[in-house]
Scaffold this active site. Sequence first.
Site, PDB file in Angstrom:
ATOM      1  N   SER A   1       0.827  -1.208   0.000  1.00 16.50           N
ATOM      2  CA  SER A   1       0.000   0.000   0.000  1.00 16.50           C
ATOM      3  C   SER A   1       0.861   1.257   0.000  1.00 16.50           C
ATOM      4  CB  SER A   1      -0.908   0.000   1.242  1.00 16.50           C
ATOM      5  OG  SER A   1      -1.535   1.247   1.426  1.00 16.50           O
TER       6      SER A   1
ATOM      7  N   TYR B   1      -2.150  -0.945  10.201  1.00 17.09           N
ATOM      8  CA  TYR B   1      -2.083  -1.307   8.786  1.00 17.09           C
ATOM      9  C   TYR B   1      -0.862  -0.666   8.133  1.00 17.09           C
ATOM     10  CZ  TYR B   1      -3.739  -1.858   3.936  1.00 17.09           C
ATOM     11  OH  TYR B   1      -3.862  -2.171   2.602  1.00 17.09           O
TER      12      TYR B   1
END
Length: 281
Positions: free
Chosen positions: A139, A152
């Site tokens: 990401s 995350y």
Amino acid sequence: MYDLAGKHVCYVADCGGIALETSKVLMTKNIAKLAILQSVENQPAIAQLQSIKHSTQIFFWTFDVTMAREEMKKYFDEVMVQMDYIDVLINGATLCDERNIDATINTNLTGMMNTVATVLPYMDRKMGGSGGLIVNVTSVIGLDPSPVFCAYSASKFGVIGFTRSLADPLYYNQNGVAVMAVCCGPTKVFVDRELNAFLEYGQTFADRLRLAPCQSTAVCGQNIVNAIERSQNGQIWIADKGGLELVTLHWYWHMADQFISYMQSTDDEDQECFLSAAYRK
């Protein structure tokens, strides 16, 4: 240019969202075999993929990326019976659950590292493999921090660190396995669900993500494959807003390059020079 034609590809991910769209594009590249390892069986998706290219063999296994490495080794022994060998390993399993830190880290980082450690011996040229390519799908908040999705983001930063470390010539010159990462920007599938912030102060921002402009998973999947075809060892790409951008990597520790040379050197004089430079700092 990395030619995917005739390659044996192993994709570790849920067959939905980015993974499904990436697999669709892979099926147009005349690959020979595609192994899909995912947590839940998705027969309609498999059938959809097979309809794209009937000559490509597709294999499916239910797979828990958080399993112990010993169990993973037994699992991949079975996978290799069908695959013969693996040219490309794509790690795409992901979880964003700020209320379950252990699961988030285990899925995004620990599980990915265990998968790589398990598969590498099958690919390693010095161990009878043919080399190949490992692609870690991660990401953009593994490059820049997120005050909303802290756990995350931390797991995705770990993916980048692992990718860059494993891509070092110390390994690549020996095993012939290139390692790269593609950092995906937010997709409509990602934001169109309940998202919880790490701390309650960030929940308002998490809720607003539903209205944020996001790329489609189809476009993101296409750009992941584009990055694979353009890849070189150690590269990090950003796939966001319909585009693909190569990341300019930086060394922040002033002794990093000398330290690598020191570890690789067998010359006593070179080692003394490193130590002298380090102490001068």
